[in-house]
Design a protein around this motif. Structure first.
Motif: not given
Lengths: 500, 212
Positions: B89, B43-44, B40-41, B212, B48, B81, B67, B85-86
């Motif tokens: 996540m 930065r995302l 799990y990245e 990505q 989230a 993102y 965002v 994406d958020i």
């Protein structure tokens, strides 16, 4: 709540990325879907049975599917709140969350509960329309006791339900837990120990018929007493089979003044007076709508004649204490459990359906209607033949103009210590070496010399920006938490750029 | 720690309450007890977590606004993102924390304890509060109940400011050894800051495979 066509639900999920060929996700395969049992603004409720072999095989499960919110804001806050609370609580008289499932393909969320065959709404309706006689004493008392027992648990854990009404009070059907009350639907419930926002910000609470007078008069702060008022209304409804205060709802946003509902209450209980309810004058609607409110005069407070109880009976005494105007004088769940009413025959029991005296007739309540034409995806072409009545619909979330909290009430201040095992981290392995107080002090002093903490002192006075907002006189307790700031690390130049 | 700072920075931009940020950081730490950084990245995950915490703590933030704020404080493409994406996540985080969302923080017990210990004057409160804030940059919140963390911070303050609170601590029914240990860990943490971490972490982050 009107019964929307299932096609609508199917439509919102039928977009291209659903599973090809109708393959069920793995979690879904553990259930046999029976059909749809309820629907509201939040989503749809299904009945299913557990497939897996073992003791749970064939057990009925109610699965609540949340609709994807339209404004593209992910999981609805209602669902979050419900999961959050139900995950932490466990009590015989509170509905049990068995599982949570997520379908990543269509971003839908499912909550699986133990299934309860009956609810008070259906039980009351059955007696009113089919049996034509009141619910027997034992059943009423047992239902009420268990409801209070569950509520006492919630309140002692700082949770207000806020949406108690007959359709949310579930009762287990045949099986080991037959006749056991389960409080359900926590979509509006919340922890009230240290709210970040005034409670009224969440908008609509409690279906209007069961709404406490302080809410109707626009109270900004309220307590668990609002649940007790609702219990009082439900108690009366169990006795008479009719809602006690059936006001006509004013539908408007934001949060309109519900004059008719108040009027219905005053008609039975008389007008509240300032002697009986000292803080009454502070309530917004009492001041602004005084003339409307006092427009009708009702001389004869006649609660006992409405509920057909003699004023001397313990039942009447308990009911009148639940319907006390002043929320601070209203009886609490814990006090109610100790009330005389529950100590006189017939004593309350665990199975509310089976009477203590064998000569009394057992009423067989009808099972919930199940619409078997709908599947989890909501894809069906057939309209359900009858409206699925569970009345379970959560009243829509209205928008309320945010109000600034004014006037501290003493109710959020002291609480039980937060010493809990909340943090579900790995167990901590203790250090073999335990420093003594002196040793810690030595370490601290050596750090001081080394300059780790020293710099804080010299900069402290000059650095007014890092002030923690302090509670001002008369300021509300809620606003103590400062905005993010005040790390003492910022005062330590060690990690700042000057190092480099 | 780096990601905790990022969450805090975001929270500041959005003007969220401290408790929301603290909850978000706790979620993030819980997520990474079961998931790897490459899985799990971070930065995302960070925004989230903040998004989910804002809902759990009743201060819901619009995903669109979140965002927007990310773009504002981190123009770097690696932080960019989309709303979608958020939201995705958010679901994964719900799963990863196993739907346990209630978080208690040391702050509330801290105010009460400070008052009780007769240390509620401005300077001491401020110092102790700062210490508590810094504990969110450590793993302590996963390992100890919040009231003990609060006690440890009070302990450090009183030792540092030479306030005699030994009698007060003795009256409390708590295991002082645990409190002392937490205090030592907090002090160790300040020690470890002597090495410049920021750069190292940034380098490590760059090495993470990008999904990505």
């Amino acid at each position: 709540m009107s019964n929307r066509g299932p096609g609508m639900i199917g439509g919102s999920h039928g977009s291209g990325n659903s599973n090809s060929g109708g393959n069920k996700p793995e979690w879904l395969q553990q259930y046999d879907l029976i059909g749809k049992i309820g629907e509201g603004t939040y989503g749809v409720v299904f009945l299913a049975r557990i497939k897996s072999p073992g003791s749970n095989r064939g057990k009925s499960i109610a699965i609540k599917k949340f609709k994807q919110s339209k404004d593209g804001d992910g999981v609805s806050p209602t669902a979050i709140r419900e999961i959050m609370l139900l995950r932490e609580i466990s009590h015989e008289n509170v509905v049990k969350l068995v599982n949570v499932h997520i379908n990543h393909n269509d971003m839908s969320l499912y909550l699986a509960f133990d299934y309860a065959e009956h609810d008070l709404y259906e039980i009351i309706r059955h007696h009113r329309d089919k049996v034509n006689q009141p619910i027997n004493q034992y059943t009423v008392k047992s239902l009420l006791w268990q409801l209070l027992n569950g509520l006492n648990y919630l309140h002692s854990n700082w949770i207000i339900h806020r949406d108690l009404k007959p359709s949310n009070i579930l009762v287990m059907g045949e099986g080991e837990e037959q006749g056991v009350v389960k409080i359900g639907d926590f979509g509006l419930a919340r922890i009230y120990q240290a709210p970040l926002k005034p409670l009224c910000d969440n908008g609509v609470v409690v279906t209007i018929w069961y709404r406490a007078p302080e809410l109707l008069l626009g109270a900004k702060h309220y307590t668990s007493a609002v649940d007790m008022w609702a219990v009082g209304c439900i108690f009366a409804e169990l006795l008479t089979l009719k809602p006690l205060f059936q006001g006509a709802e004013v539908k408007a946003t934001p949060n309109p003044f519900q004059l008719d509902q108040l009027d219905k209450i005053f008609k039975v209980l008389g007008h509240p007076t300032q002697e009986k309810w000292p803080t009454l004058v502070n309530l917004p609607h009492w001041q602004s709508d005084l003339q409307n409110i006092q427009g009708h005069k009702y001389d004869n407070p006649g609660l006992y004649s409405v509920v057909h109880l003699s004023p001397k009976t313990p039942a009447y005494d308990l009911l009148s204490k639940m319907l006390e105007y002043d929320p601070r004088k209203r009886i609490t769940a814990a006090q109610a459990l100790e009330h005389e009413y529950f100590k006189t025959e017939p004593l309350p029991g665990r199975n509310a359906f089976v009477p203590s005296r064998p000569e009394e007739k057992v009423v067989n309540y009808p099972t919930r209607p199940v619409d078997t034409t709908t599947d989890f995806e909501g894809t069906t072409s057939i309209q359900p033949s009858q409206p699925v009545s569970s009345g379970n619909a959560v009243s829509g979330n209205m928008h309320v103009v945010p109000n600034r909290a004014t006037g501290a009430t003493g109710c959020y201040c002291s609480g039980p210590s937060t010493a809990t095992a909340e943090e579900k981290g790995p167990p901590w392995n203790g250090n073999a070496w335990i420093p003594s107080t002196a040793e810690v002090k030595t370490v601290l002093r050596s750090q001081l010399v080394a300059g780790t903490l020293k710099s804080y002192i010299s900069r402290e006075d000059s650095d007014k920006r890092r002030e923690i907002p302090r509670k001002r006189e008369g300021e509300n307790r809620l606003s103590i938490a400062p905005i993010i700031d005040g790390s003492i690390m910022h005062w330590i130049p060690l990690i700042s750029n000057n190092e480099a | 720690m780096h990601m905790a700072n990022y969450i805090a920075k975001l929270g500041q931009q959005i003007k969220l309450r401290q408790r929301v940020v603290a909850t978000a950081i706790t979620y993030m730490r819980r997520v990474y007890t079961s998931k790897g950084m490459t899985e799990y990245e971070p930065r995302l995950v960070s925004p989230a977590c903040l998004y989910l915490a804002s809902k759990a703590e009743e201060s819901t933030v619009q995903a669109r606004f979140l965002v927007f704020c990310i773009k504002k404080i981190c123009p770097d493409d690696k932080f960019r993102y989309e709303i979608k994406d958020i939201l995705e996540m958010e679901m994964k985080i719900l799963e990863a924390v196993n739907y346990y969302l209630v978080v208690f923080h040391p702050y509330r017990s801290l105010t009460q304890l400070l008052q009780d210990a007769g240390m509620s004057d401005r300077e001491l409160t401020q110092f102790t509060w700062g210490l508590v804030n810094d504990t969110y940059k450590t793993d302590l919140l996963l390992m100890h109940p919040p009231h003990l963390i609060a006690l440890a911070c009070i302990y450090i303050t009183s030792a540092y400011k030479e306030k005699d609170t030994i009698a007060w601590f003795e009256e409390l029914q708590v295991d002082m050894n645990v409190v002392k240990n937490i205090s030592m860990e907090i002090l160790d943490f300040y020690d470890s800051l002597k090495t410049n971490l920021e750069e190292k972490i940034n380098m490590a982050l760059c090495k993470l495979p990008l999904k990505q």
